[in-house]
Design a protein around this motif. Structure first.
Motif, mmCIF file in Angstrom:
data_model
loop_
_atom_site.group_PDB
_atom_site.id
_atom_site.type_symbol
_atom_site.label_atom_id
_atom_site.label_comp_id
_atom_site.label_asym_id
_atom_site.label_seq_id
_atom_site.Cartn_x
_atom_site.Cartn_y
_atom_site.Cartn_z
ATOM 1 N N PRO A 1 42.119 34.323 28.912
ATOM 2 C CA PRO A 1 41.591 33.606 27.750
ATOM 3 C C PRO A 1 42.136 34.142 26.436
ATOM 4 N N ASP A 2 42.029 33.330 25.387
ATOM 5 C CA ASP A 2 42.369 33.830 24.065
ATOM 6 C C ASP A 2 41.230 34.747 23.594
ATOM 7 N N GLU A 3 41.462 35.432 22.480
ATOM 8 C CA GLU A 3 40.475 36.407 21.997
ATOM 9 C C GLU A 3 39.131 35.764 21.661
ATOM 10 N N ALA A 4 39.142 34.562 21.092
ATOM 11 C CA ALA A 4 37.891 33.893 20.737
ATOM 12 C C ALA A 4 37.058 33.582 21.982
ATOM 13 N N THR A 5 37.717 33.166 23.053
ATOM 14 C CA THR A 5 37.010 32.859 24.299
ATOM 15 C C THR A 5 36.448 34.132 24.921
ATOM 16 N N LEU A 6 37.241 35.186 24.947
ATOM 17 C CA LEU A 6 36.768 36.450 25.504
ATOM 18 C C LEU A 6 35.580 36.977 24.695
ATOM 19 N N LYS A 7 35.658 36.899 23.386
ATOM 20 C CA LYS A 7 34.555 37.346 22.522
ATOM 21 C C LYS A 7 33.316 36.483 22.757
ATOM 22 N N ALA A 8 33.493 35.178 22.913
ATOM 23 C CA ALA A 8 32.360 34.292 23.172
ATOM 24 C C ALA A 8 31.663 34.688 24.476
ATOM 25 N N TRP A 9 32.445 35.010 25.493
ATOM 26 C CA TRP A 9 31.860 35.437 26.766
ATOM 27 C C TRP A 9 31.162 36.783 26.632
ATOM 28 N N GLU A 10 31.707 37.666 25.846
ATOM 29 C CA GLU A 10 31.054 38.965 25.619
ATOM 30 C C GLU A 10 29.685 38.760 24.958
ATOM 31 N N VAL A 11 29.654 37.948 23.909
ATOM 32 C CA VAL A 11 28.402 37.666 23.208
ATOM 33 C C VAL A 11 27.430 36.930 24.139
ATOM 34 N N ALA A 12 27.935 35.956 24.879
ATOM 35 C CA ALA A 12 27.088 35.199 25.807
ATOM 36 C C ALA A 12 26.510 36.121 26.876
ATOM 37 N N TYR A 13 27.344 36.981 27.443
ATOM 38 C CA TYR A 13 26.850 37.886 28.478
ATOM 39 C C TYR A 13 25.725 38.769 27.929
ATOM 40 N N ASN A 14 25.918 39.316 26.744
ATOM 41 C CA ASN A 14 24.896 40.176 26.163
ATOM 42 C C ASN A 14 23.587 39.420 25.938
ATOM 43 N N LYS A 15 23.681 38.178 25.526
ATOM 44 C CA LYS A 15 22.503 37.340 25.332
ATOM 45 C C LYS A 15 21.804 37.081 26.676
ATOM 46 N N ILE A 16 22.575 36.749 27.681
ATOM 47 C CA ILE A 16 22.032 36.468 29.015
ATOM 48 C C ILE A 16 21.419 37.737 29.616
ATOM 49 N N ALA A 17 22.122 38.855 29.483
ATOM 50 C CA ALA A 17 21.616 40.127 30.015
ATOM 51 C C ALA A 17 20.282 40.483 29.369
ATOM 52 N N LYS A 18 20.185 40.309 28.066
ATOM 53 C CA LYS A 18 18.925 40.603 27.368
ATOM 54 C C LYS A 18 17.804 39.712 27.900
ATOM 55 N N PHE A 19 18.107 38.459 28.163
ATOM 56 C CA PHE A 19 17.126 37.534 28.721
ATOM 57 C C PHE A 19 16.619 38.046 30.070
#
Length: 137
Positions: free
Chosen positions: A111-129
């Motif tokens: 993925p490009d950097e924006a996609t990888l960053k989006a997944w990082e942020v999404a994962y952290n949000k999901i993990a917190k949930f």
């Protein structure tokens, strides 16, 4: 998460539908290689049969579809959280999963950097949930 990041995750849904199991098989390969200490928390028969990679692929797909409102996947997460608690999954295990998932995404999807960053942020949000639910059990 920004609206742009949410859209990036949602744009990945077709890829997850098509290649989700390939992604999760790569994820488990990376995790068991890089963090062998967590291997005992997993049912290796379910790894061999493909049941566990399939289940994780479904969980990632459900999360991607509901990234803008994780409460919509609450009943699914409740079931997973009960299993996690029984297996001794702790909050400190989630960064391991995140690191390995991002490595698998990078390895397979390039993925490009924006996609990888989006997944990082999404994962952290999901993990917190997940963590917040597991703390209530």
């Amino acid at each position: 998460m920004t609206q742009e990041q949410i859209q990036i995750i949602k744009d990945c849904i077709p890829i997850l539908q098509k290649n989700g199991e390939e992604l999760t098989k790569e994820f488990y390969k990376i995790m068991f290689n890089d963090y062998p200490e967590v291997k005992s928390m997993f049912n290796m028969e379910k790894q061999i049969s493909g049941e566990q990679p399939k289940t994780l692929a479904m969980a990632i797909l459900i999360a991607a579809k509901n990234i803008d409102d994780l409460e919509k996947m609450r009943s699914f997460v409740d079931k997973v959280a009960i299993t996690h608690v029984k297996l001794g999954v702790k909050e400190e295990h989630y960064p391991i999963v995140g690191t390995c998932l991002l490595k698998a995404i990078k390895s397979l999807l390039n993925p490009d950097e924006a996609t990888l960053k989006a997944w990082e942020v999404a994962y952290n949000k999901i993990a917190k949930f997940y963590i917040d639910i597991e703390k209530t059990l």
